[in-house]
Write an enzyme that holds these catalytic residues in place. Sequence first.
Site, PDB file in Angstrom:
ATOM      1  N   ARG A 183       0.832  -1.218   0.000  1.00  0.00           N
ATOM      2  CA  ARG A 183       0.000   0.000   0.000  1.00  0.00           C
ATOM      3  C   ARG A 183       0.858   1.255   0.000  1.00  0.00           C
ATOM      4  O   ARG A 183       0.501   2.271   0.589  1.00  0.00           O
ATOM      5  CB  ARG A 183      -0.980   0.017   1.169  1.00  0.00           C
ATOM      6  CG  ARG A 183      -1.804  -1.243   1.341  1.00  0.00           C
ATOM      7  CD  ARG A 183      -2.522  -1.640   0.083  1.00  0.00           C
ATOM      8  NE  ARG A 183      -3.204  -2.922   0.248  1.00  0.00           N
ATOM      9  CZ  ARG A 183      -3.801  -3.537  -0.778  1.00  0.00           C
ATOM     10  NH1 ARG A 183      -3.781  -3.038  -1.988  1.00  0.00           N
ATOM     11  NH2 ARG A 183      -4.419  -4.688  -0.582  1.00  0.00           N
ATOM     12  N   ASN A 225       2.588  -7.751   7.706  1.00  0.00           N
ATOM     13  CA  ASN A 225       2.656  -9.053   7.028  1.00  0.00           C
ATOM     14  C   ASN A 225       4.146  -9.368   6.994  1.00  0.00           C
ATOM     15  O   ASN A 225       4.842  -9.080   6.028  1.00  0.00           O
ATOM     16  CB  ASN A 225       2.074  -8.970   5.615  1.00  0.00           C
ATOM     17  CG  ASN A 225       0.571  -8.743   5.647  1.00  0.00           C
ATOM     18  OD1 ASN A 225      -0.122  -9.163   6.586  1.00  0.00           O
ATOM     19  ND2 ASN A 225       0.051  -8.058   4.657  1.00  0.00           N
ATOM     20  N   GLU A 306      -5.971 -12.331   7.800  1.00  0.00           N
ATOM     21  CA  GLU A 306      -5.590 -12.364   6.385  1.00  0.00           C
ATOM     22  C   GLU A 306      -4.433 -13.337   6.125  1.00  0.00           C
ATOM     23  O   GLU A 306      -3.456 -13.010   5.473  1.00  0.00           O
ATOM     24  CB  GLU A 306      -5.243 -10.953   5.899  1.00  0.00           C
ATOM     25  CG  GLU A 306      -6.409  -9.988   6.050  1.00  0.00           C
ATOM     26  CD  GLU A 306      -6.159  -8.592   5.480  1.00  0.00           C
ATOM     27  OE1 GLU A 306      -5.003  -8.149   5.493  1.00  0.00           O
ATOM     28  OE2 GLU A 306      -7.127  -7.965   5.037  1.00  0.00           O
ATOM     29  N   ARG A 350     -18.574  -8.515   8.820  1.00  0.00           N
ATOM     30  CA  ARG A 350     -17.175  -8.261   9.151  1.00  0.00           C
ATOM     31  C   ARG A 350     -17.024  -7.148  10.199  1.00  0.00           C
ATOM     32  O   ARG A 350     -16.089  -7.158  11.003  1.00  0.00           O
ATOM     33  CB  ARG A 350     -16.435  -7.884   7.859  1.00  0.00           C
ATOM     34  CG  ARG A 350     -15.018  -7.445   8.084  1.00  0.00           C
ATOM     35  CD  ARG A 350     -14.282  -7.363   6.761  1.00  0.00           C
ATOM     36  NE  ARG A 350     -13.104  -6.534   6.874  1.00  0.00           N
ATOM     37  CZ  ARG A 350     -12.368  -6.133   5.854  1.00  0.00           C
ATOM     38  NH1 ARG A 350     -12.684  -6.476   4.626  1.00  0.00           N
ATOM     39  NH2 ARG A 350     -11.311  -5.377   6.039  1.00  0.00           N
ATOM     40  N   LYS A 374      -7.732  -0.300  14.652  1.00  0.00           N
ATOM     41  CA  LYS A 374      -7.940   0.655  13.558  1.00  0.00           C
ATOM     42  C   LYS A 374      -9.093   1.586  13.915  1.00  0.00           C
ATOM     43  O   LYS A 374     -10.014   1.188  14.636  1.00  0.00           O
ATOM     44  CB  LYS A 374      -8.268  -0.083  12.252  1.00  0.00           C
ATOM     45  CG  LYS A 374      -7.073  -0.815  11.649  1.00  0.00           C
ATOM     46  CD  LYS A 374      -7.384  -1.346  10.243  1.00  0.00           C
ATOM     47  CE  LYS A 374      -6.189  -2.135   9.699  1.00  0.00           C
ATOM     48  NZ  LYS A 374      -6.396  -2.614   8.315  1.00  0.00           N
ATOM     49  N   ASP A 379     -12.016  -0.942   7.466  1.00  0.00           N
ATOM     50  CA  ASP A 379     -10.641  -0.803   6.997  1.00  0.00           C
ATOM     51  C   ASP A 379     -10.350   0.550   6.364  1.00  0.00           C
ATOM     52  O   ASP A 379     -10.268   0.634   5.143  1.00  0.00           O
ATOM     53  CB  ASP A 379     -10.345  -1.941   5.992  1.00  0.00           C
ATOM     54  CG  ASP A 379      -8.856  -2.115   5.768  1.00  0.00           C
ATOM     55  OD1 ASP A 379      -8.076  -1.552   6.534  1.00  0.00           O
ATOM     56  OD2 ASP A 379      -8.486  -2.820   4.809  1.00  0.00           O
ATOM     57  N   GLU A 407      -4.524   4.326   0.978  1.00  0.00           N
ATOM     58  CA  GLU A 407      -4.965   3.110   0.294  1.00  0.00           C
ATOM     59  C   GLU A 407      -6.353   3.265  -0.323  1.00  0.00           C
ATOM     60  O   GLU A 407      -6.581   2.863  -1.457  1.00  0.00           O
ATOM     61  CB  GLU A 407      -4.959   1.944   1.301  1.00  0.00           C
ATOM     62  CG  GLU A 407      -5.447   0.636   0.721  1.00  0.00           C
ATOM     63  CD  GLU A 407      -5.391  -0.523   1.729  1.00  0.00           C
ATOM     64  OE1 GLU A 407      -4.943  -0.307   2.867  1.00  0.00           O
ATOM     65  OE2 GLU A 407      -5.799  -1.635   1.356  1.00  0.00           O
ATOM     66  N   HIS A 535     -16.316   0.560   1.052  1.00  0.00           N
ATOM     67  CA  HIS A 535     -15.708  -0.626   0.466  1.00  0.00           C
ATOM     68  C   HIS A 535     -16.292  -0.968  -0.893  1.00  0.00           C
ATOM     69  O   HIS A 535     -16.646  -2.122  -1.162  1.00  0.00           O
ATOM     70  CB  HIS A 535     -15.883  -1.814   1.427  1.00  0.00           C
ATOM     71  CG  HIS A 535     -14.770  -2.820   1.362  1.00  0.00           C
ATOM     72  ND1 HIS A 535     -14.611  -3.665   0.291  1.00  0.00           N
ATOM     73  CD2 HIS A 535     -13.754  -3.113   2.209  1.00  0.00           C
ATOM     74  CE1 HIS A 535     -13.557  -4.435   0.507  1.00  0.00           C
ATOM     75  NE2 HIS A 535     -13.009  -4.107   1.651  1.00  0.00           N
TER      76      HIS A 535
END
Length: 714
Positions: A183, A225, A306, A350, A374, A379, A407, A535
């Site tokens: 991102r 990640n 994820e 979610r 967050k 997101d 993002e 989203h």
Amino acid sequence: MKKVLLILFIFLCGYQVQAEDGYNAWLRYTPISQPALLSAYRTQIASCYIPGHSPTDTAIRNELQQALHSMLQQSVSFTAAIQPRALVCARINLLPAALQQQLGNLLTNTDSSGYLLKTISYAGKNLTVITAKTDIGVLYGTFALLRKMQEQQPISNLDEHSSPKLKLRLLNHWDNLTRYVERGYAGISIWNWHTLPTYIDPRYTDYARLNASIGINGTVLNNVNASATILTRPWLLKVAAIAKVLRPYGIRVYLSARFSAPIEIGNLHTADPLNDSVRTWWQEKAKEIYSIIPDFGGFLVKANSEGQPGPQSYGRSHADGANLLADALAPYGGIVMWRAFVYNPEATDRFKQAYEEFTPLDGKFHSNVLVQVKNGPIDFQPREPISPLLAAMPKTPLLLEFQLTQEYLGQGTHLVYEAPLFKEVLETDTYANGKNSTVASIVDGDLNQHTLTGITGVANIGNERNWTNHPFGQANWYALGRLAWNPQLSSDTIAKEWIRQTFGCNPKVINTIDTMMLASRETMVQYMTPLGLHHIMGNGHHYGPAPWSNHAPRPDWDPVYYHKADNFGIGFDRTATGSNALAQYQPGLRQQYADSSSCDPRFLLWFHHVSWQHKMPSGRTLWNELCYQYNAGVNGVTQMQQQWKNIAPFIDPERYQQVTMLLGIQHQDAIWWRDACLSYFSSIAKLPIPAPYPMPAHPLEYYQQLRFPYAPGN
Ligand code: GCW
């Protein structure tokens, strides 16, 4: 001839005008051109007295040398004794006894990194004193003084103390060891792992200076990640080399830790947090890390999210996982930031996931763990209601995570000033403890009496010459630091500070750019996701609109899952008749959203599936309001383009051109968002786009077949 001489003169003086490539960001230290102000500053600061010799004192000396020389256009002498009209920079116990006595009690209520700026008369001398309990405090005070000077404010009668409200003021880099930034829209990672630890890019120091100037005191160097490789010895040596550059600036390094590292780099067969060998492995690893980096900050962990490994793979909880690492770090004062960004593909909504998984664990985390949440439940969307988890874990220190990298906010090309988004979140009343339980009061520790507090921003920094690619991206980095220092600052104050330092103090420039910045976030919401849509961007790369998209590997990655548009209407029913996610809020907040007729229109489709004919407060039907909003968003960008044009004569050509071109992209993209979304929703609602709004330039199929295989950051 005269012109040639003038150029020669400027050149010889060493003040040749540099191209504005944005590298210096807000630390430009442009020469003060107003004669009266210049003379006032020169009178006030005739010399500097810095008695300390720590690396931080050296950093202070370097900064002042560079800044004062440039702004005052004369060299500054650093003297061994306090001269009349001196700038004195020293932590309190390095000041002469009489000064300690005079100023010491003013520091009693100041935090160890807070500072005091004071004009005083001492032994018949007029002095400007920057003092603090620590040399880092003095560094912050130095940057505060330089900020005032860059803002062209008077400095002859200073009396100011300031302490940071939050303890951890962090950046999270999503930088891979390959230098690819997840991102990331500003080039590759600034961390040149391949040449570390021997080659020290001067950029690391400038990164530290920029961060210290806004109070950032920690940085997570690698992506959540995470690769376990970063925890191996050769890489820890590279990390140590970065830490050494950042240390004098009060910035600690942290690392994202891969939960399965004991298997990947430790030759164990399990990463089970309750397994003795695993515990020993992490303890040994912590010992090794601290032997290399004595002030290492700690770990950030994304677990069971994820596809990342985590304790649940062994039937253990997030608390078991966090505590394992926390125990290993505790002997050295390290902390764990355990992310709550989790969502299970089987879940019904979610939105509810993080709350459901984490609230039962409140009180189960060890004292050096923060749960990192967050700002919203999904997101980093253009607009989200607050994450209900923020008000539901009173026994756990919560670290608030914002995203600086855009993002979902136009990525590298849209001018979007994020402070209004941050403020909207911080000022939301959660009603956790009755009225006035704002998110700010939870995050700053006041509401639940926590001392371990923090705010973090996912960095928007890369190796582009100007760090953030879009020149205005720097403002978001700036705002994060300033708000983490003081969440009460307004978006307007922060914008104006930034503009003065970045573009100069011409009132027309300040007012015009300020107006552009303050409106920009709402404009972006309008052309992307008005009325609580969320989203609906393209899958994977997240670039551009794709509300029709319904083929993602999991349903909760699909736009159709979120907008639920059908014949009847549009929106996600999260009331009791739907997923009932609303029940996760305290009643005071819940009732603000519960009724579709009184719900704030900005959040309507977050919580309600309403008819296309639903009457909006504006008097329009929902469908007409949607058309109105998308068009208002496009107009907002047109307006920004015009505003920017109006100040063309006052902006350097490099940045003027750059922003002009980027606004051009933003304008095209806004039209694209509007036309693609309205075409699609019109096809579902079976309603035409009403006059006077323009018709999309292309049929819906055109927008649907656009592909972006090489969109950055994916
Ligand atoms: O915002 C989403 C991004 C992922 C990211 C994830 C997270 C680092 O699309 O790229 O992964 O969230 O926050 O962990």
